[in-house]
Motif scaffolding. Structure first.
Motif, PDB file in Angstrom:
ATOM      1  N   ILE A 132       0.712 -12.249  62.583  1.00 48.04           N
ATOM      2  CA  ILE A 132       1.405 -12.730  61.381  1.00 48.04           C
ATOM      3  C   ILE A 132       2.500 -11.754  60.980  1.00 48.04           C
ATOM      4  O   ILE A 132       3.608 -12.158  60.600  1.00 48.04           O
ATOM      5  CB  ILE A 132       0.400 -12.937  60.239  1.00 48.04           C
ATOM      6  CG1 ILE A 132      -0.544 -14.104  60.567  1.00 48.04           C
ATOM      7  CG2 ILE A 132       1.115 -13.196  58.918  1.00 48.04           C
ATOM      8  CD1 ILE A 132      -1.677 -14.276  59.587  1.00 48.04           C
ATOM      9  N   GLU A 133       2.197 -10.452  61.056  1.00 47.92           N
ATOM     10  CA  GLU A 133       3.203  -9.438  60.718  1.00 47.92           C
ATOM     11  C   GLU A 133       4.411  -9.528  61.649  1.00 47.92           C
ATOM     12  O   GLU A 133       5.557  -9.434  61.201  1.00 47.92           O
ATOM     13  CB  GLU A 133       2.584  -8.043  60.803  1.00 47.92           C
ATOM     14  CG  GLU A 133       1.591  -7.748  59.693  1.00 47.92           C
ATOM     15  CD  GLU A 133       0.947  -6.383  59.868  1.00 47.92           C
ATOM     16  OE1 GLU A 133       1.351  -5.646  60.807  1.00 47.92           O
ATOM     17  OE2 GLU A 133       0.051  -6.047  59.083  1.00 47.92           O
ATOM     18  N   GLU A 135       5.348 -12.175  63.308  1.00 53.79           N
ATOM     19  CA  GLU A 135       6.056 -13.421  63.010  1.00 53.79           C
ATOM     20  C   GLU A 135       6.921 -13.271  61.760  1.00 53.79           C
ATOM     21  O   GLU A 135       8.065 -13.732  61.731  1.00 53.79           O
ATOM     22  CB  GLU A 135       5.047 -14.555  62.822  1.00 53.79           C
ATOM     23  CG  GLU A 135       5.702 -15.917  62.607  1.00 53.79           C
ATOM     24  CD  GLU A 135       4.679 -17.035  62.502  1.00 53.79           C
ATOM     25  OE1 GLU A 135       5.064 -18.159  62.173  1.00 53.79           O
ATOM     26  OE2 GLU A 135       3.477 -16.761  62.742  1.00 53.79           O
ATOM     27  N   LYS A 136       6.364 -12.611  60.734  1.00 54.77           N
ATOM     28  CA  LYS A 136       7.132 -12.377  59.513  1.00 54.77           C
ATOM     29  C   LYS A 136       8.353 -11.506  59.794  1.00 54.77           C
ATOM     30  O   LYS A 136       9.444 -11.765  59.284  1.00 54.77           O
ATOM     31  CB  LYS A 136       6.250 -11.715  58.457  1.00 54.77           C
ATOM     32  CG  LYS A 136       5.219 -12.639  57.838  1.00 54.77           C
ATOM     33  CD  LYS A 136       4.267 -11.889  56.946  1.00 54.77           C
ATOM     34  CE  LYS A 136       4.959 -11.227  55.781  1.00 54.77           C
ATOM     35  NZ  LYS A 136       3.980 -10.558  54.877  1.00 54.77           N
ATOM     36  N   GLN A 137       8.164 -10.476  60.628  1.00 51.91           N
ATOM     37  CA  GLN A 137       9.291  -9.608  60.960  1.00 51.91           C
ATOM     38  C   GLN A 137      10.358 -10.365  61.730  1.00 51.91           C
ATOM     39  O   GLN A 137      11.561 -10.190  61.479  1.00 51.91           O
ATOM     40  CB  GLN A 137       8.789  -8.405  61.774  1.00 51.91           C
ATOM     41  CG  GLN A 137       9.853  -7.354  62.062  1.00 51.91           C
ATOM     42  CD  GLN A 137      10.441  -6.754  60.815  1.00 51.91           C
ATOM     43  OE1 GLN A 137       9.740  -6.554  59.829  1.00 51.91           O
ATOM     44  NE2 GLN A 137      11.746  -6.480  60.842  1.00 51.91           N
ATOM     45  N   LEU A 139      10.898 -13.557  61.525  1.00 54.14           N
ATOM     46  CA  LEU A 139      11.547 -14.457  60.569  1.00 54.14           C
ATOM     47  C   LEU A 139      12.539 -13.707  59.693  1.00 54.14           C
ATOM     48  O   LEU A 139      13.625 -14.217  59.390  1.00 54.14           O
ATOM     49  CB  LEU A 139      10.485 -15.141  59.700  1.00 54.14           C
ATOM     50  CG  LEU A 139       9.613 -16.191  60.389  1.00 54.14           C
ATOM     51  CD1 LEU A 139       8.507 -16.666  59.454  1.00 54.14           C
ATOM     52  CD2 LEU A 139      10.451 -17.371  60.861  1.00 54.14           C
ATOM     53  N   LEU A 140      12.173 -12.476  59.298  1.00 54.46           N
ATOM     54  CA  LEU A 140      13.089 -11.666  58.490  1.00 54.46           C
ATOM     55  C   LEU A 140      14.347 -11.322  59.269  1.00 54.46           C
ATOM     56  O   LEU A 140      15.462 -11.372  58.730  1.00 54.46           O
ATOM     57  CB  LEU A 140      12.383 -10.382  58.027  1.00 54.46           C
ATOM     58  CG  LEU A 140      11.336 -10.541  56.924  1.00 54.46           C
ATOM     59  CD1 LEU A 140      10.606  -9.229  56.687  1.00 54.46           C
ATOM     60  CD2 LEU A 140      11.990 -11.017  55.635  1.00 54.46           C
TER      61      LEU A 140
END
Length: 357
Positions: A132-133, A135-137, A139-140
């Motif tokens: 998840i981390e 994926e979030k990175q 996306l950022l």
């Protein structure tokens, strides 16, 4: 009377039951890293048979899947020196389980004689959290890339708008100078001034790119400084002053307010001071009361004849009226021998009246 002390077998059974109640995978190892006990969650998580686990070294389990250099470093080097380690990260591909990221907590327990030790090893699976981390990175990073691309496109658009407005203004000015009709020349000059007012507001807004709210005092000061420098000269000196409360306004309203100020200042310069004079003065005032506000543009000029009506009823009137409606505000004009004052007020703004003595 019951014996308060447990037998060795009873103590061993109790210890195993305690280990099995731990929800995360858990191992008890001897000094040679052989498995003395493994929790039920360890067997379930890593798909290993309890009978093939007990008594074997950790490195032998599951065809050597735990023979990991990072884990050897923890058990053989770090734990002997420090006796404890928290959140030691290990990554490995496990048969039937797949790639996992584990955080290991380890404790070394020594016997009273200090000759033998027992190692407690707890595992916490953070694979999903790390995914998840990541994926979030990702996306950022993608969002930042898109924002950067949008900023470039916006800058290019603003540049094209500025150039287009300047070209249109130049054409209107050339046409105004070329036509013989005084009336047509006046219309073209009016159109030129409106185009330049839009260009002026757009230029100031480009400095506030990406801002959701804009400091109104600074915006009005810059705008009026530009108006004063472009419309005042030695033969016709006009002072434009700004008095503003501190406050932020939504960037979506800045265009309307900027165009209103520009239009009313142009109107005052054109009509308030027919004879010029060193004391010609226009005052732009912005009052704020929370989300409510009042904008006033006043001059110390000659005022207007009563029959002229508010703002003269021409193109400037229609522009200002339309912008005031967009803001959901109301407009009021007061004219006298000491000049004209036009106020634009948000609907719920409360004017403080002086109290009686």
């Amino acid at each position: 009377m019951m014996n308060p002390f447990l037998t060795v077998d009873e103590a061993r059974i109790l210890a195993l039951e305690i280990v099995n109640t731990i929800p995360d995978p858990f191992l008890v190892l001897d000094s040679e890293f052989r498995v003395l006990a493994a929790s039920r969650s360890f067997h379930d998580t890593f798909k290993v048979d309890p009978e093939e686990t007990r008594g074997r070294t950790l490195y032998e389990l599951g065809d050597g899947q735990w023979d990991i250099p990072a884990l050897r470093l923890l058990l053989e080097t770090i734990i002997p020196d420090h006796a404890a380690m928290d959140a030691f990260e290990v990554e490995q591909d496990f048969p039937e389980v797949g790639h996992r990221v584990m955080l290991l907590n380890a404790r070394q327990l020594l016997t009273p004689e200090g000759e033998k030790s027992t190692i407690l090893l707890a595992f916490r699976d953070v694979t999903d959290g790390r995914a998840i981390e990541r994926e979030k990175q990702e996306l950022l990073v993608e969002a930042e890339r898109l924002l950067s691309q949008n900023r470039i496109l916006l800058q290019e658009l603003q540049h094209r708008v500025r150039n287009s407005l300047q070209i249109i203004a130049s054409i209107l000015l050339l046409k105004a100078r070329a036509v013989a009709s005084i009336e047509s020349r006046g219309h073209l000059e009016d159109a030129y001034e409106r185009v330049m007012s839009v260009a002026l507001v757009q230029a100031h807004l480009s400095e506030c790119e990406g801002m959701v709210e804009i400091e109104i005092g600074a915006f009005l000061s810059k705008l009026c400084d530009s108006l004063a420098s472009s419309m005042s000269d030695e033969n016709r000196p006009i002072t434009i002053e700004v008095l503003s409360d501190e406050g932020l306004i939504a960037s979506s309203n800045v265009v309307s307010i900027g165009l209103i100020v520009t239009e009313l200042v142009i109107n005052a310069v054109k009509y308030a001071f027919p004879n010029g004079g060193p004391d010609s003065r226009i005052l732009v005032t912005y009052e704020a009361d929370g989300a409510d506000w009042k904008l006033t543009i006043s001059d110390n000029g000659v005022g207007k004849a009563p029959q002229v009506g508010k703002l003269g009823g021409g193109l400037g009137t229609m522009i200002v009226d339309s912008l005031v409606r967009q803001l959901g505000a109301a407009m009021d004009e007061v004219s006298g021998k000491t000049g004209v004052s036009v106020s634009i007020v948000s609907p719920t703004f409360k004017v403080l009246l002086p109290q009686a003595a």
